[in-house]
Design an enzyme around this catalytic site. Sequence first.
Site, PDB file in Angstrom:
ATOM      1  N   SER A 135       1.237  21.445   1.454  1.00 35.78           N
ATOM      2  CA  SER A 135       1.603  22.395   0.401  1.00 35.78           C
ATOM      3  C   SER A 135       2.256  21.721  -0.795  1.00 35.78           C
ATOM      4  O   SER A 135       2.257  22.283  -1.894  1.00 35.78           O
ATOM      5  CB  SER A 135       2.534  23.470   0.972  1.00 35.78           C
ATOM      6  OG  SER A 135       3.658  22.884   1.597  1.00 35.78           O
TER       7      SER A 135
ATOM      8  N   HIS B 278       9.594  21.686  -1.828  1.00 31.74           N
ATOM      9  CA  HIS B 278       8.653  21.904  -2.921  1.00 31.74           C
ATOM     10  C   HIS B 278       9.383  21.805  -4.258  1.00 31.74           C
ATOM     11  O   HIS B 278      10.591  21.604  -4.305  1.00 31.74           O
ATOM     12  CB  HIS B 278       7.970  23.264  -2.760  1.00 31.74           C
ATOM     13  CG  HIS B 278       7.208  23.388  -1.483  1.00 31.74           C
ATOM     14  ND1 HIS B 278       7.775  23.859  -0.318  1.00 31.74           N
ATOM     15  CD2 HIS B 278       5.927  23.078  -1.173  1.00 31.74           C
ATOM     16  CE1 HIS B 278       6.882  23.842   0.658  1.00 31.74           C
ATOM     17  NE2 HIS B 278       5.751  23.362   0.169  1.00 31.74           N
TER      18      HIS B 278
ATOM     19  N   ASP C 286      14.555  26.230  -0.129  1.00 36.63           N
ATOM     20  CA  ASP C 286      13.408  25.319  -0.226  1.00 36.63           C
ATOM     21  C   ASP C 286      13.824  24.123  -1.072  1.00 36.63           C
ATOM     22  O   ASP C 286      13.928  24.211  -2.296  1.00 36.63           O
ATOM     23  CB  ASP C 286      12.214  26.035  -0.858  1.00 36.63           C
ATOM     24  CG  ASP C 286      10.966  25.148  -0.897  1.00 36.63           C
ATOM     25  OD1 ASP C 286      11.060  23.952  -0.533  1.00 36.63           O
ATOM     26  OD2 ASP C 286       9.892  25.644  -1.294  1.00 36.63           O
TER      27      ASP C 286
END
Length: 427
Positions: free
Chosen positions: A140, A387, A384
């Site tokens: 991802s 990312h 997070d």
Amino acid sequence: MKPNPIVLPTTTNGGNLHKPLINTKHFILPTITLALLITIHLYVGNLSDHSLINPSTPAGDGKCNVFQGSWVFDDERETYYTNETKCVIDDRQNCMKYGRPDTSFLKWRWQPDKCDLPEFDAVEFLEAVRGKSLAFIGDSVGRNQMQSLVCMLASEAYPIDVSYTSDTRFRRWHFPPYNFTLVAIWSPLLVKSRDPNPENFTRNSLMNLYLDEPDDAWTSELDNIDIIIFSAGQWFFRPFMYYEKGQLIGCHFCNQENVTEISLYYAYQMAFKTTFTTLINIHNYTGLTFLRTFSPQHFENGEYNNGGNCVRTRPFTKQEMRLDGYKLMMYSTQVNEFKAAQKEGEKKGLKLRLLDTSDAMILRPDGHPNHFGHPANDNKSYADCVHWCMPGPVDTWNEFLLEMLKMEGDGFIEKTPLRNITKLNLR
């Protein structure tokens, strides 16, 4: 027995958010454990004959190394797109949409030590890839870069979604004026994997990983791809049963009797070795291949599932932070395999290039969504810090990419006759 939960290496420093983090005692893998893991690695499988490289290894060819530099504040810097641009930004990386209060993290630009990194030019990029296809193959974070690139190109040409599936892990964007196709192929481990209990899949599921078998998700598409960007990283920290030649050889965090615990670095090495060996031995692939290097996470004040977060609002300097500990090991392991493959590939006329983003990104703890990215189920329990916000420092990866394409010069890809880039059969 029940497998151990995933242990993502983290850094903590209590409440002092401005304390430099350069000591390995801050990482979840202390020095003695790292030494033991390396010993296991060397015993179970052969580490590449190349010694661990230094992150400051030049890009080569006598050209300026754009990957060595510093982040400098530029108050006049504008983003290449916003969350209102006509492109898809994953909600989990759409920091502005979901209320990130600071914007100064958008004002830092990368300044190489001995030259300049030009701003991204969408027209220049699209002209360089006219009539070609580019695939991001990996996890991802790789998709994060792909979505960034789509948005950066949207100022020049409207991207059309021509995906064959609603599964957002597999996307295809076409830019008709340039007959250019941009692809995301989900293959987070690059080699074959299997979850014995797919219906009960969790972060701690004990998966089978077949270290010497490449993933069909990407090998089946090579006929119609001109440019590849491989990347992989965070998935290798989870529990695995490792297989080679169809036989169980050991595991990582399986907590099972009579099964040898094997270093994750060995699995990481083998995944890239298998990937590059497969690529070199496929006769009909003549494209340009990049390895985008390990993307560091920046959890502090706890692990990802135990209150860890990333609340800093400015980059580190090179004096405050550098690749160290397990992050340096991940970087070195993949780059050593790349260097070996690059030499073999040259013998067959294949071009392998290093998109060496790690040094720049270890300095950007401020570039992650933290709690300002909402996943589809609106679960905000985990920050997070893996990312990257969009827009944000991840856009610099595509500035690097354009500069590398320019270094290749005109006609950098040998075109395959009758190649049809509209027939990438992605699920």
